[in-house]
Design a protein around this motif. Sequence first.
Motif, PDB file in Angstrom:
ATOM      1  N   ARG A   1       0.935   8.775  -0.206  1.00 31.27           N
ATOM      2  CA  ARG A   1       1.327   7.367  -0.243  1.00 31.27           C
ATOM      3  C   ARG A   1       0.586   6.558   0.813  1.00 31.27           C
ATOM      4  NH1 ARG A   1       7.350   4.969   0.428  1.00 31.27           N
ATOM      5  NH2 ARG A   1       7.084   5.996   2.428  1.00 31.27           N
ATOM      6  N   ARG A   2       0.096   5.411   0.418  1.00 31.12           N
ATOM      7  CA  ARG A   2      -0.661   4.537   1.319  1.00 31.12           C
ATOM      8  C   ARG A   2       0.133   4.221   2.586  1.00 31.12           C
ATOM      9  NH1 ARG A   2      -3.396  -0.399   2.108  1.00 31.12           N
ATOM     10  NH2 ARG A   2      -5.558  -0.282   1.380  1.00 31.12           N
ATOM     11  N   LYS A   3       1.378   3.806   2.393  1.00 36.04           N
ATOM     12  CA  LYS A   3       2.238   3.429   3.521  1.00 36.04           C
ATOM     13  C   LYS A   3       2.446   4.590   4.474  1.00 36.04           C
ATOM     14  CE  LYS A   3       7.002   1.969   4.473  1.00 36.04           C
ATOM     15  NZ  LYS A   3       8.294   1.570   3.867  1.00 36.04           N
ATOM     16  N   SER A   4       2.578   5.801   3.939  1.00 37.10           N
ATOM     17  CA  SER A   4       2.870   6.967   4.774  1.00 37.10           C
ATOM     18  C   SER A   4       1.674   7.414   5.595  1.00 37.10           C
ATOM     19  CB  SER A   4       3.364   8.122   3.903  1.00 37.10           C
ATOM     20  OG  SER A   4       4.599   7.797   3.302  1.00 37.10           O
ATOM     21  N   LEU A   5       0.471   6.965   5.247  1.00 34.35           N
ATOM     22  CA  LEU A   5      -0.725   7.302   6.021  1.00 34.35           C
ATOM     23  C   LEU A   5      -1.011   6.274   7.100  1.00 34.35           C
ATOM     24  CD1 LEU A   5      -3.056   8.402   3.089  1.00 34.35           C
ATOM     25  CD2 LEU A   5      -1.972   9.892   4.758  1.00 34.35           C
ATOM     26  N   SER A   6      -0.258   5.175   7.090  1.00 31.19           N
ATOM     27  CA  SER A   6      -0.551   4.049   7.975  1.00 31.19           C
ATOM     28  C   SER A   6       0.282   4.114   9.249  1.00 31.19           C
ATOM     29  CB  SER A   6      -0.286   2.730   7.242  1.00 31.19           C
ATOM     30  OG  SER A   6      -0.612   1.622   8.036  1.00 31.19           O
ATOM     31  N   TRP A   7       0.058   5.128  10.077  1.00 32.79           N
ATOM     32  CA  TRP A   7       0.823   5.289  11.303  1.00 32.79           C
ATOM     33  C   TRP A   7      -0.133   5.498  12.478  1.00 32.79           C
ATOM     34  CZ3 TRP A   7      -0.410  10.054  13.249  1.00 32.79           C
ATOM     35  CH2 TRP A   7      -0.775  11.060  12.334  1.00 32.79           C
ATOM     36  N   GLY A   8       0.405   5.337  13.680  1.00 34.81           N
ATOM     37  CA  GLY A   8      -0.385   5.613  14.878  1.00 34.81           C
ATOM     38  C   GLY A   8      -1.453   4.568  15.151  1.00 34.81           C
ATOM     39  N   ASN A   9      -2.570   5.028  15.689  1.00 35.52           N
ATOM     40  CA  ASN A   9      -3.690   4.173  16.059  1.00 35.52           C
ATOM     41  C   ASN A   9      -4.110   3.290  14.895  1.00 35.52           C
ATOM     42  OD1 ASN A   9      -6.906   4.002  15.887  1.00 35.52           O
ATOM     43  ND2 ASN A   9      -6.300   3.878  18.045  1.00 35.52           N
ATOM     44  N   ALA A  10      -4.295   1.982  15.174  1.00 36.28           N
ATOM     45  CA  ALA A  10      -4.572   1.016  14.114  1.00 36.28           C
ATOM     46  C   ALA A  10      -5.876   1.323  13.379  1.00 36.28           C
ATOM     47  CB  ALA A  10      -4.605  -0.403  14.682  1.00 36.28           C
TER      48      ALA A  10
ATOM     49  N   ALA B   1      -5.725  15.176  -8.803  1.00 36.09           N
ATOM     50  CA  ALA B   1      -5.480  16.262  -7.863  1.00 36.09           C
ATOM     51  C   ALA B   1      -4.323  17.137  -8.320  1.00 36.09           C
ATOM     52  CB  ALA B   1      -5.177  15.696  -6.477  1.00 36.09           C
ATOM     53  N   PHE B   2      -4.415  18.440  -8.076  1.00 39.24           N
ATOM     54  CA  PHE B   2      -3.263  19.329  -8.226  1.00 39.24           C
ATOM     55  C   PHE B   2      -2.203  18.973  -7.195  1.00 39.24           C
ATOM     56  CE2 PHE B   2      -6.421  22.312 -10.099  1.00 39.24           C
ATOM     57  CZ  PHE B   2      -5.749  22.655 -11.264  1.00 39.24           C
ATOM     58  N   VAL B   3      -2.680  18.688  -5.976  1.00 37.40           N
ATOM     59  CA  VAL B   3      -1.779  18.366  -4.868  1.00 37.40           C
ATOM     60  C   VAL B   3      -2.539  17.541  -3.846  1.00 37.40           C
ATOM     61  CG1 VAL B   3      -2.327  20.558  -3.721  1.00 37.40           C
ATOM     62  CG2 VAL B   3      -0.258  19.302  -3.069  1.00 37.40           C
ATOM     63  N   SER B   4      -1.854  16.586  -3.249  1.00 33.09           N
ATOM     64  CA  SER B   4      -2.387  15.829  -2.118  1.00 33.09           C
ATOM     65  C   SER B   4      -1.416  16.017  -0.962  1.00 33.09           C
ATOM     66  CB  SER B   4      -2.526  14.348  -2.475  1.00 33.09           C
ATOM     67  OG  SER B   4      -3.239  13.648  -1.484  1.00 33.09           O
ATOM     68  N   ALA B   5      -1.934  16.397   0.209  1.00 29.63           N
ATOM     69  CA  ALA B   5      -1.091  16.741   1.353  1.00 29.63           C
ATOM     70  C   ALA B   5      -1.353  15.780   2.501  1.00 29.63           C
ATOM     71  CB  ALA B   5      -1.382  18.175   1.801  1.00 29.63           C
ATOM     72  N   HIS B   6      -0.271  15.338   3.159  1.00 26.71           N
ATOM     73  CA  HIS B   6      -0.453  14.469   4.315  1.00 26.71           C
ATOM     74  C   HIS B   6       0.698  14.649   5.299  1.00 26.71           C
ATOM     75  CE1 HIS B   6       2.276  11.974   1.873  1.00 26.71           C
ATOM     76  NE2 HIS B   6       2.603  11.346   2.995  1.00 26.71           N
ATOM     77  N   ASN B   7       0.488  14.153   6.501  1.00 28.17           N
ATOM     78  CA  ASN B   7       1.528  14.119   7.536  1.00 28.17           C
ATOM     79  C   ASN B   7       1.967  12.674   7.727  1.00 28.17           C
ATOM     80  OD1 ASN B   7      -0.943  16.046   8.987  1.00 28.17           O
ATOM     81  ND2 ASN B   7       0.982  17.010   8.404  1.00 28.17           N
ATOM     82  N   VAL B   8       3.204  12.493   8.174  1.00 30.31           N
ATOM     83  CA  VAL B   8       3.690  11.145   8.455  1.00 30.31           C
ATOM     84  C   VAL B   8       4.498  11.153   9.748  1.00 30.31           C
ATOM     85  CG1 VAL B   8       5.664  11.491   6.902  1.00 30.31           C
ATOM     86  CG2 VAL B   8       5.035   9.177   7.595  1.00 30.31           C
ATOM     87  N   ASP B   9       4.209  10.190  10.615  1.00 32.52           N
ATOM     88  CA  ASP B   9       4.946   9.990  11.862  1.00 32.52           C
ATOM     89  C   ASP B   9       5.801   8.742  11.695  1.00 32.52           C
ATOM     90  OD1 ASP B   9       5.915   9.502  14.366  1.00 32.52           O
ATOM     91  OD2 ASP B   9       3.983   9.659  15.405  1.00 32.52           O
ATOM     92  N   GLY B  10       7.079   8.953  11.454  1.00 34.05           N
ATOM     93  CA  GLY B  10       7.975   7.842  11.164  1.00 34.05           C
ATOM     94  C   GLY B  10       8.222   6.915  12.334  1.00 34.05           C
ATOM     95  N   THR B  11       7.872   7.345  13.544  1.00 34.88           N
ATOM     96  CA  THR B  11       8.139   6.505  14.717  1.00 34.88           C
ATOM     97  C   THR B  11       7.065   5.451  14.940  1.00 34.88           C
ATOM     98  OG1 THR B  11       6.980   7.996  16.234  1.00 34.88           O
ATOM     99  CG2 THR B  11       9.328   8.416  15.844  1.00 34.88           C
ATOM    100  N   THR B  12       5.900   5.596  14.305  1.00 35.34           N
ATOM    101  CA  THR B  12       4.795   4.668  14.562  1.00 35.34           C
ATOM    102  C   THR B  12       4.322   3.951  13.305  1.00 35.34           C
ATOM    103  OG1 THR B  12       3.113   6.413  14.300  1.00 35.34           O
ATOM    104  CG2 THR B  12       4.007   6.058  16.519  1.00 35.34           C
ATOM    105  N   LEU B  13       5.130   3.962  12.253  1.00 34.10           N
ATOM    106  CA  LEU B  13       4.748   3.232  11.041  1.00 34.10           C
ATOM    107  C   LEU B  13       4.816   1.730  11.309  1.00 34.10           C
ATOM    108  CD1 LEU B  13       6.655   5.280   8.301  1.00 34.10           C
ATOM    109  CD2 LEU B  13       4.169   5.093   8.547  1.00 34.10           C
ATOM    110  N   PRO B  14       3.786   0.974  10.941  1.00 34.87           N
ATOM    111  CA  PRO B  14       3.801  -0.472  11.189  1.00 34.87           C
ATOM    112  C   PRO B  14       4.687  -1.192  10.181  1.00 34.87           C
ATOM    113  CG  PRO B  14       1.818   0.126  10.000  1.00 34.87           C
ATOM    114  CD  PRO B  14       2.536   1.421  10.298  1.00 34.87           C
ATOM    115  N   ALA B  15       5.005  -2.428  10.487  1.00 35.85           N
ATOM    116  CA  ALA B  15       5.827  -3.232   9.575  1.00 35.85           C
ATOM    117  C   ALA B  15       5.079  -3.549   8.291  1.00 35.85           C
ATOM    118  CB  ALA B  15       6.259  -4.523  10.263  1.00 35.85           C
ATOM    119  N   ALA B  16       3.767  -3.655   8.371  1.00 36.11           N
ATOM    120  CA  ALA B  16       2.946  -3.946   7.198  1.00 36.11           C
ATOM    121  C   ALA B  16       1.647  -3.158   7.293  1.00 36.11           C
ATOM    122  CB  ALA B  16       2.652  -5.439   7.104  1.00 36.11           C
ATOM    123  N   GLN B  17       1.030  -2.914   6.138  1.00 38.89           N
ATOM    124  CA  GLN B  17      -0.232  -2.191   6.133  1.00 38.89           C
ATOM    125  C   GLN B  17      -1.359  -3.092   6.616  1.00 38.89           C
ATOM    126  OE1 GLN B  17      -0.645  -0.092   2.292  1.00 38.89           O
ATOM    127  NE2 GLN B  17       1.583  -0.159   2.187  1.00 38.89           N
TER     128      GLN B  17
END
Length: 315
Positions: free
Chosen positions: A109-118, A48-64
């Motif tokens: 990043r995998r971890k940064s996409l793992s937020w909010g609804n399980a 990819a030239f670029v991959s774009a994502h959003n991250v909600d730091g308040t709902t990141l789980p302890a583990a993926q």
Amino acid sequence: MPYDPEFIDGHVVPLPTPNDRVKALAYNGDYIHHSRHSLLFNKERGFAFVSAHNVDGTTLPAAQYTNRSFKNDSIIQPKSLQVDRNRGYRESKEQGFGPNPWDQGHLARRKSLSWGNAEAAKTAERESDMWSNIAPQHENLHDDAWGEIEDWMLKRVESDCHRACVFTGPVFTEDDPEHKNGPEEETIRIPAGFWKVISTELNGAMRSAGFLVWQRDYDNEEPLPFAPVLEQVRLTTIEVLTGLTFPALRLYDPLLFDNQMRRPTGTLGMARDLVRSRLRTHPGIGFDPEFREDVLNAATSPGTAAITSMWDIVL
């Protein structure tokens, strides 16, 4: 939903705008959208030239929630456009080739996409493992500051926002080295480095910070021992290097204002030298015409700042 430009309340952070050169090389000439990330795929290089994502730091789980499982992006056809394990990534000697230092590095990043609804997080984690979101990164990058920069940025946010919009991609150059693991593999070219732009809110005001990390040394014919250096640079530097522009974000860049540069030591010239070398080699080709010499000076002066801890980040 895919990348959301309005993810940070009260602000709009649009996707990077590709110039004509980048658009011509992009798959279908436009962004590809998945459940939580969007990407612009370079069909010539296989990344990819670029991959774009959003991250909600308040709902990141302890583990993926899920384990890694790399696979093709079904949207991109033929699938051979994507660089996968058959085209150069590190494998075991038992399989007849390798090992080499190139890891399967996630852009979004995998971890940064793992937020909010399980359930939504599980889907996003699995989609992050698609080859369209992967690029060859030196194994040391994952243990370096590069792997932690998004965490650092979220920790620096002092407001109640704790949300960020993140763009990540490779730095492609014409002399990127070729790599081939085994005799039957197709040759790939290793990106010279990687860049990241993170936008977030600080005390009610938007900030957009740009970062670069290099996978090899440009000033030596023989590569030096790998020692990744993370640099905070101006967004205009990344624009010149990538052919992508962030016009809505430039005024949010704290390095636009020299008086916030508070580290006289540790300034580096890699980004500046590469920008100038590239423009000298191909004047006016593939770059936005607004990048005149005076704009280039403003983009790269007074240099770039080395990042060794989150307190080095200028916001």
